[in-house]
Design an enzyme around this catalytic site. Structure first.
Site, short mmCIF file in Angstrom:
data_model
loop_
_atom_site.label_atom_id
_atom_site.label_comp_id
_atom_site.label_asym_id
_atom_site.label_seq_id
_atom_site.Cartn_x
_atom_site.Cartn_y
_atom_site.Cartn_z
N CYS A 65 -7.41 34.27 -19.51
CA CYS A 65 -8.32 35.38 -19.26
C CYS A 65 -9.13 35.59 -20.53
O CYS A 65 -9.18 34.69 -21.38
CB CYS A 65 -7.58 36.65 -18.81
SG CYS A 65 -6.47 37.40 -20.02
N THR A 67 -8.76 37.55 -23.19
CA THR A 67 -7.90 37.53 -24.39
C THR A 67 -6.65 36.68 -24.21
O THR A 67 -6.01 36.32 -25.20
CB THR A 67 -7.41 38.96 -24.69
OG1 THR A 67 -6.69 39.43 -23.54
CG2 THR A 67 -8.58 39.89 -25.00
N HIS A 98 11.65 26.16 -28.84
CA HIS A 98 12.58 27.28 -29.04
C HIS A 98 12.79 28.13 -27.80
O HIS A 98 13.90 28.57 -27.53
CB HIS A 98 12.08 28.19 -30.16
CG HIS A 98 12.11 27.55 -31.51
ND1 HIS A 98 12.02 28.27 -32.69
CD2 HIS A 98 12.20 26.25 -31.89
CE1 HIS A 98 12.06 27.45 -33.72
NE2 HIS A 98 12.16 26.21 -33.27
N HIS A 134 19.15 28.12 -29.41
CA HIS A 134 17.95 28.48 -28.65
C HIS A 134 18.30 28.76 -27.19
O HIS A 134 17.78 29.70 -26.58
CB HIS A 134 16.90 27.37 -28.74
CG HIS A 134 16.33 27.22 -30.12
ND1 HIS A 134 15.91 28.29 -30.87
CD2 HIS A 134 16.13 26.12 -30.89
CE1 HIS A 134 15.46 27.87 -32.05
NE2 HIS A 134 15.59 26.55 -32.09
C1 RB5 Z 1 -11.53 41.29 -18.27
O1 RB5 Z 1 -12.58 42.11 -18.58
C2 RB5 Z 1 -10.53 41.29 -19.40
O2 RB5 Z 1 -9.93 42.53 -19.51
C3 RB5 Z 1 -9.49 40.21 -19.18
O3 RB5 Z 1 -10.11 38.96 -19.10
C4 RB5 Z 1 -8.42 40.09 -20.23
O4 RB5 Z 1 -8.97 39.97 -21.50
C5 RB5 Z 1 -7.35 41.10 -20.16
O5 RB5 Z 1 -6.34 41.03 -20.87
#
Ligand code: RB5
Length: 147
Positions: A65, A67, A98, A134
């Site tokens: 996504c 982030t 791990h 582990h």
């Molecule tokens: C989408 O706008 C964004 O929130 C998503 O891609 C992600 O970064 C969320 O964790």
């Protein structure tokens, strides 16, 4: 390998690049969407991919996504999933060795395209260490699902 992939609108471009790369390398890829850049909700797609891994329909799952955080949190809500958010190859190597991670999460807004490819290659090609310490820790963290 059988590999499930998923993304939200913020990572559609990288998911398509990843799918193309994995297919050219001979992997069987199942694409759980999303299938365009229209705004969508990342849990829907990450969970579908994660369930396929939990049900052993795929060997690994890769979710992306903006982030990487939303898809990783979503995937880790599915029982049986150990999804690691990685932004560089060393973490990808160590989470396989791990944590025996069965899913990888990345962020299209965080890493470059070549970094994504390198992380994926390291993740898929690193085996679990099978070290007793582990495995003990993994057993403890998986037991948290039953609390
Ligand atoms: C989408 O706008 C964004 O929130 C998503 O891609 C992600 O970064 C969320 O964790």
């Amino acid at each position: 390998m059988n590999i499930g992939i998923a993304c939200d609108h913020g990572a559609f471009e990288y998911k398509e690049i990843l799918k193309d790369m994995l297919q050219k390398e001979g992997h069987m890829v199942t694409d759980f969407g999303t299938y365009d850049t229209n705004s969508c909700d990342y849990p829907d797609f990450a969970a579908a991919c994660a369930k396929s891994v939990a049900q052993k329909k795929n060997d690994f799952g890769i979710v992306i996504c903006g982030t990487g955080i939303g898809v990783s949190i979503s995937a880790n809500k599915v029982h049986g999933i150990r999804c690691a958010l990685c932004s560089e190859p060393l973490s990808a190597k160590l989470t396989r060795e791990h944590n025996n991670a069965n899913m990888l999460a990345m962020g299209q807004r965080i890493i470059g395209e070549e970094m994504m490819k390198e992380i994926v290659h390291v993740f898929l090609n690193t085996p679990f260490s099978k070290d007793e310490r582990h495995q003990r820790r993994i057993d403890k963290l998986m037991a948290l699902e039953n609390e």
